[in-house]
Design a protein around this motif. Structure first.
Motif, PDB file in Angstrom:
ATOM      1  N   MET A   1      22.669 -11.755  12.518  1.00 49.28           N
ATOM      2  CA  MET A   1      23.526 -12.831  13.001  1.00 49.28           C
ATOM      3  C   MET A   1      22.745 -13.646  14.024  1.00 49.28           C
ATOM      4  O   MET A   1      22.821 -13.436  15.222  1.00 49.28           O
ATOM      5  CB  MET A   1      24.792 -12.230  13.617  1.00 49.28           C
ATOM      6  CG  MET A   1      25.860 -13.231  13.942  1.00 49.28           C
ATOM      7  SD  MET A   1      27.453 -12.423  14.141  1.00 49.28           S
ATOM      8  CE  MET A   1      27.005 -11.018  15.142  1.00 49.28           C
ATOM      9  N   ASN A   3      22.924 -16.584  15.250  1.00 51.11           N
ATOM     10  CA  ASN A   3      23.570 -17.454  16.224  1.00 51.11           C
ATOM     11  C   ASN A   3      24.011 -16.706  17.480  1.00 51.11           C
ATOM     12  O   ASN A   3      24.276 -17.327  18.496  1.00 51.11           O
ATOM     13  CB  ASN A   3      24.784 -18.135  15.597  1.00 51.11           C
ATOM     14  CG  ASN A   3      24.407 -18.986  14.407  1.00 51.11           C
ATOM     15  OD1 ASN A   3      23.928 -18.455  13.419  1.00 51.11           O
ATOM     16  ND2 ASN A   3      24.583 -20.288  14.506  1.00 51.11           N
ATOM     17  N   VAL A   4      24.159 -15.384  17.408  1.00 49.47           N
ATOM     18  CA  VAL A   4      24.449 -14.607  18.610  1.00 49.47           C
ATOM     19  C   VAL A   4      23.110 -14.195  19.197  1.00 49.47           C
ATOM     20  O   VAL A   4      22.483 -13.252  18.746  1.00 49.47           O
ATOM     21  CB  VAL A   4      25.320 -13.374  18.293  1.00 49.47           C
ATOM     22  CG1 VAL A   4      25.590 -12.584  19.555  1.00 49.47           C
ATOM     23  CG2 VAL A   4      26.634 -13.810  17.658  1.00 49.47           C
ATOM     24  N   ARG A   7      23.456 -10.128  22.730  1.00 49.43           N
ATOM     25  CA  ARG A   7      24.628  -9.305  22.446  1.00 49.43           C
ATOM     26  C   ARG A   7      24.399  -7.935  23.065  1.00 49.43           C
ATOM     27  O   ARG A   7      23.803  -7.058  22.464  1.00 49.43           O
ATOM     28  CB  ARG A   7      24.874  -9.200  20.932  1.00 49.43           C
ATOM     29  CG  ARG A   7      26.203  -8.516  20.619  1.00 49.43           C
ATOM     30  CD  ARG A   7      26.525  -8.558  19.143  1.00 49.43           C
ATOM     31  NE  ARG A   7      25.584  -7.793  18.348  1.00 49.43           N
ATOM     32  CZ  ARG A   7      25.698  -7.624  17.037  1.00 49.43           C
ATOM     33  NH1 ARG A   7      26.682  -8.177  16.388  1.00 49.43           N
ATOM     34  NH2 ARG A   7      24.802  -6.916  16.382  1.00 49.43           N
ATOM     35  N   ALA A 155      26.680 -16.785  22.651  1.00 54.98           N
ATOM     36  CA  ALA A 155      26.515 -17.276  21.289  1.00 54.98           C
ATOM     37  C   ALA A 155      26.449 -18.786  21.280  1.00 54.98           C
ATOM     38  O   ALA A 155      27.035 -19.452  22.127  1.00 54.98           O
ATOM     39  CB  ALA A 155      27.666 -16.797  20.400  1.00 54.98           C
ATOM     40  N   ASN A 157      26.783 -22.092  18.529  1.00 52.23           N
ATOM     41  CA  ASN A 157      26.976 -22.719  17.220  1.00 52.23           C
ATOM     42  C   ASN A 157      25.887 -23.759  16.992  1.00 52.23           C
ATOM     43  O   ASN A 157      25.556 -24.525  17.893  1.00 52.23           O
ATOM     44  CB  ASN A 157      28.348 -23.374  17.143  1.00 52.23           C
ATOM     45  CG  ASN A 157      29.480 -22.367  17.136  1.00 52.23           C
ATOM     46  OD1 ASN A 157      29.824 -21.808  18.178  1.00 52.23           O
ATOM     47  ND2 ASN A 157      30.050 -22.121  15.987  1.00 52.23           N
ATOM     48  N   ASP A 163      27.181 -20.065  11.505  1.00 53.88           N
ATOM     49  CA  ASP A 163      28.286 -20.221  12.449  1.00 53.88           C
ATOM     50  C   ASP A 163      29.496 -19.367  12.067  1.00 53.88           C
ATOM     51  O   ASP A 163      30.212 -18.872  12.933  1.00 53.88           O
ATOM     52  CB  ASP A 163      28.717 -21.683  12.531  1.00 53.88           C
ATOM     53  CG  ASP A 163      27.774 -22.534  13.368  1.00 53.88           C
ATOM     54  OD1 ASP A 163      26.706 -22.026  13.773  1.00 53.88           O
ATOM     55  OD2 ASP A 163      28.095 -23.712  13.603  1.00 53.88           O
ATOM     56  N   ILE A 166      29.727 -15.794  13.672  1.00 53.23           N
ATOM     57  CA  ILE A 166      29.657 -15.578  15.120  1.00 53.23           C
ATOM     58  C   ILE A 166      30.872 -14.833  15.644  1.00 53.23           C
ATOM     59  O   ILE A 166      30.751 -13.835  16.366  1.00 53.23           O
ATOM     60  CB  ILE A 166      29.505 -16.917  15.861  1.00 53.23           C
ATOM     61  CG1 ILE A 166      28.154 -17.539  15.552  1.00 53.23           C
ATOM     62  CG2 ILE A 166      29.639 -16.710  17.368  1.00 53.23           C
ATOM     63  CD1 ILE A 166      27.972 -18.925  16.155  1.00 53.23           C
ATOM     64  N   LEU A 182      30.126 -19.303  25.237  1.00 50.17           N
ATOM     65  CA  LEU A 182      30.004 -20.136  24.054  1.00 50.17           C
ATOM     66  C   LEU A 182      29.525 -21.524  24.478  1.00 50.17           C
ATOM     67  O   LEU A 182      29.547 -21.852  25.661  1.00 50.17           O
ATOM     68  CB  LEU A 182      31.341 -20.231  23.317  1.00 50.17           C
ATOM     69  CG  LEU A 182      31.873 -18.915  22.739  1.00 50.17           C
ATOM     70  CD1 LEU A 182      33.260 -19.094  22.155  1.00 50.17           C
ATOM     71  CD2 LEU A 182      30.921 -18.358  21.686  1.00 50.17           C
ATOM     72  N   THR A 195      35.192 -20.962  15.868  1.00 51.54           N
ATOM     73  CA  THR A 195      34.711 -19.684  16.405  1.00 51.54           C
ATOM     74  C   THR A 195      35.665 -19.158  17.467  1.00 51.54           C
ATOM     75  O   THR A 195      36.011 -17.969  17.484  1.00 51.54           O
ATOM     76  CB  THR A 195      33.306 -19.857  16.995  1.00 51.54           C
ATOM     77  OG1 THR A 195      32.384 -20.168  15.947  1.00 51.54           O
ATOM     78  CG2 THR A 195      32.844 -18.590  17.705  1.00 51.54           C
TER      79      THR A 195
END
Length: 215
Positions: A1, A3-4, A7, A155, A157, A163, A166, A182, A195
């Motif tokens: 993933m 876009n993250v 984490r 995260a 976008n 996207d 996410i 975000l 999201t």
């Protein structure tokens, strides 16, 4: 993933926050079923109103870390943020890496952004651009009555196919006391609205402002 791009589980965040110098808020230890929801890089006449609508539908609150030059360009959007009970915070004058800004310029522009925001409400928090900071930046902020806030989960976008994944990743990782970051502020980030909607539906927690989480 992809876009993250950060984490961290809560134990890892605790270790990191203790290892790095300075008074920076990363999370809050709490048993309340809440997390802080934050948005960087606004306001924007397309993304911000959509976010406000989603937050209203879910009964959620958030902290908007706003860019000074965009505050000047979109005062009515800032008014709407505050009118709906959300918190505004300082994200410097431009969307750039604050750590690369000379110290005197950083001090001046941090204060300038706060002055712009104080027309709408109290300002307690700042977030350095791109999340990087130097100890001198934290000292300067403290002298101006501000504390740095980073986040447990971050995260962004991009407008690409990633996207759509996410929110699921964030919802699986968010915990009570987390601070979620975000990004809005540009047309290509308009997917942040969907999201946010999905995250608030799936997390099982209530989203609040940073000040409410700390309080």
């Amino acid at each position: 993933m992809d876009n993250v791009f950060l984490r961290w589980r809560e134990p890892a965040t605790r270790l990191l926050s203790r290892a790095l110098p300075g008074d920076v808020l990363w999370y809050i230890e709490t048993e309340r079923p809440v997390f802080a929801l934050t948005f960087d890089d606004g306001p924007h006449p397309e993304t911000t109103p959509g976010l406000l609508e989603v937050l209203r539908e879910h009964g959620a609150k958030a902290t908007f870390f706003l860019v000074g030059e965009r505050v000047r360009a979109n005062p009515r959007v800032v008014e709407q943020i505050v009118a709906e009970g959300h918190e505004v915070a300082n994200h410097l004058m431009r969307d750039e890496r604050s750590v690369l800004v000379p110290d005197e310029q950083f001090e001046r522009e941090l204060a300038e952004t706060s002055r712009l925001l104080e027309a709408y409400g109290p300002v307690r928090w700042f977030r350095p651009g791109s999340g990087f900071y130097k100890p001198q930046m934290l000292r300067t902020a403290a002298e101006q009555g501000l504390r740095a806030v980073l986040g447990t989960l971050v995260a962004g976008n991009t407008g690409g196919p990633g996207d759509g994944a996410i929110a699921g990743g964030l919802a699986a990782s968010v915990r009570a006391g987390s601070i979620v970051v975000l990004h809005e502020g540009t047309e290509k980030r308009r997917g942040v609205v969907a999201t946010t909607d999905e995250l608030l539906s799936a997390s099982g927690l209530t989203a609040v402002s940073v000040s409410t989480l700390v309080g």
